[in-house]
Scaffold this active site. Structure first.
Site, PDB file in Angstrom:
ATOM      1  N   ASP A   1       0.826  -1.216   0.000  1.00  0.00           N
ATOM      2  CA  ASP A   1       0.000   0.000   0.000  1.00  0.00           C
ATOM      3  C   ASP A   1       0.862   1.268   0.000  1.00  0.00           C
ATOM      4  O   ASP A   1       1.972   1.268   0.516  1.00  0.00           O
ATOM      5  CB  ASP A   1      -0.909  -0.017   1.235  1.00  0.00           C
ATOM      6  N   GLY A   2       0.325   2.322  -0.605  1.00  0.00           N
ATOM      7  CA  GLY A   2       0.990   3.625  -0.571  1.00  0.00           C
ATOM      8  C   GLY A   2       1.480   4.127  -1.924  1.00  0.00           C
ATOM      9  O   GLY A   2       2.129   5.168  -1.996  1.00  0.00           O
ATOM     10  N   ASN A   3       1.138   3.418  -3.001  1.00  0.00           N
ATOM     11  CA  ASN A   3       1.583   3.845  -4.337  1.00  0.00           C
ATOM     12  C   ASN A   3       1.031   5.217  -4.709  1.00  0.00           C
ATOM     13  O   ASN A   3       1.743   6.070  -5.236  1.00  0.00           O
ATOM     14  CB  ASN A   3       1.104   2.861  -5.410  1.00  0.00           C
TER      15      ASN A   3
ATOM     16  N   ARG B   1      -0.099   7.679  -2.783  1.00  0.00           N
ATOM     17  CA  ARG B   1       0.474   8.781  -1.993  1.00  0.00           C
ATOM     18  C   ARG B   1       1.907   9.067  -2.412  1.00  0.00           C
ATOM     19  O   ARG B   1       2.344  10.210  -2.446  1.00  0.00           O
ATOM     20  CB  ARG B   1       0.394   8.449  -0.490  1.00  0.00           C
TER      21      ARG B   1
ATOM     22  N   HIS C   1       1.986   3.333  -9.114  1.00  0.00           N
ATOM     23  CA  HIS C   1       1.788   1.900  -9.349  1.00  0.00           C
ATOM     24  C   HIS C   1       2.955   1.328 -10.172  1.00  0.00           C
ATOM     25  O   HIS C   1       3.393   0.204  -9.944  1.00  0.00           O
ATOM     26  CB  HIS C   1       0.462   1.643 -10.072  1.00  0.00           C
TER      27      HIS C   1
ATOM     28  N   LEU D   1      10.960 -20.334  -5.035  1.00  0.00           N
ATOM     29  CA  LEU D   1      10.046 -19.431  -4.326  1.00  0.00           C
ATOM     30  C   LEU D   1       8.672 -19.520  -4.980  1.00  0.00           C
ATOM     31  O   LEU D   1       8.565 -19.478  -6.206  1.00  0.00           O
ATOM     32  CB  LEU D   1      10.549 -17.981  -4.437  1.00  0.00           C
TER      33      LEU D   1
ATOM     34  N   ARG E   1       2.200  -4.790   6.195  1.00  0.00           N
ATOM     35  CA  ARG E   1       1.458  -3.798   5.424  1.00  0.00           C
ATOM     36  C   ARG E   1       2.281  -2.522   5.388  1.00  0.00           C
ATOM     37  O   ARG E   1       2.639  -1.976   6.427  1.00  0.00           O
ATOM     38  CB  ARG E   1       0.081  -3.495   6.021  1.00  0.00           C
TER      39      ARG E   1
ATOM     40  N   ILE F   1      -6.494  -4.706   7.598  1.00  0.00           N
ATOM     41  CA  ILE F   1      -6.250  -5.882   6.773  1.00  0.00           C
ATOM     42  C   ILE F   1      -6.898  -5.731   5.389  1.00  0.00           C
ATOM     43  O   ILE F   1      -6.497  -6.382   4.425  1.00  0.00           O
ATOM     44  CB  ILE F   1      -6.697  -7.150   7.559  1.00  0.00           C
TER      45      ILE F   1
END
Ligand code: IPE
Ligand code: IPE
Ligand code: MG
Length: 249
Positions: free
Chosen positions: A18-20, A22, A35, A129, A179, A186
């Protein structure tokens, strides 16, 4: 501290990226620029996860609720996934990453849905992975679709059968959920699977998240005591017994 981190490395790390928006707005850039930077951050964290020996990485890329964003932002996110697929999949395939895209594909364009299926098929032999990119994913959707599948098959609903019908059935539950972006919620991520995950919140905006930030979260995780409902004394006894077992082996 490095040793503690190495000993208590989470098997499965999940991240709410999260936070792209801003990050972009702080720079007077359109949200989509954030993004795009977010894809670069993801590339770094995948590499860092492989280097550290994390076996499963799950990221939240687009939630069931993100459809309610402005149409042009939604369209950009769809385009970005399509571009990332064509650019990143060959390299991921070569570096031993197995891709999964948990989420509801019925609302995606047939072309994009096909791209996701091809990327999964192209990497299915890889074991270094497991990378789960949750796209059009919601924890409530996941529980409902699992229950629906069991109902259609006439199967009993138990914790085991529900877990096995969920979109994340191919991996164990996350040990650590990070996060970024400063919010402490969540947002309909892995509701069922998060039952005993350790939660770490970082103020760092996702496009700025790097290996050093990941190490901070891993160090925080290593300091936690997971009790799974037991007492601290029981956990300590279990650790001593397990330790003796490894020494004697
Ligand atoms: C996370 O960044 C990416 C998606 C939800 C697709 P945001 O776009 O939510 O960024 P902020 O929270 O507005 O800064
Ligand atoms: C969660 O972020 C979803 C993803 C990171 C994909 P949001 O930005 O959508 O969450 P809210 O709306 O702030 O809870
Ligand atoms: Mg957000």
């Amino acid at each position: 501290m490095q040793n503690t981190v190495a000993q208590n490395l989470p098997h499965h790390v999940a991240i709410v990226m999260d936070g792209n928006g801003r990050w972009a707005q702080k720079r007077w850039l359109p949200r989509v620029a954030g993004h795009k930077q977010g894809v670069d951050a993801l590339r770094r964290i995948v590499e860092a996860s492989v280097q550290r020996g994390i076996r499963v990485l799950t990221v939240f890329a687009f939630s069931s609720e993100n459809w309610s964003r402005p149409v042009d932002e939604v369209a950009s996110l769809m385009d970005l996934l399509a571009v990332a697929l064509s650019r990143e999949v060959p390299r991921l395939a070569d570096s031993g990453v197995r891709l999964h895209f948990p989420g509801d594909r019925s609302r995606l364009s047939p072309r994009l849905a096909q791209g996701l299926a091809s990327a999964e098929a192209a990497t299915q032999g890889n074991e270094r992975l497991v990378l789960n990119v949750c796209f059009n994913y919601g924890g409530r959707w996941d529980m409902a679709q699992a229950a629906q599948r069991l109902a259609e098959r006439g199967e009993a609903i138990t914790e085991e059968s529900l877990s096995a019908a969920m979109a994340m059935a191919h991996v164990p539950d996350p040990d650590l959920i990070i996060r970024t972006g400063g919010e402490q919620r969540i947002s309909n991520f892995l509701l069922w699977q998060a039952a005993y995950a350790e939660l770490v919140f970082s103020d760092c905006l996702w496009p700025e998240f790097d290996a050093a930030q990941l190490d901070l979260a891993l160090a925080e995780y290593a300091r936690r005591e997971r009790r799974f409902g037991q007492t601290s004394a029981q956990r300590a006894d279990a650790a001593v017994t397990a330790d003796a077992g490894t020494r004697d082996a």
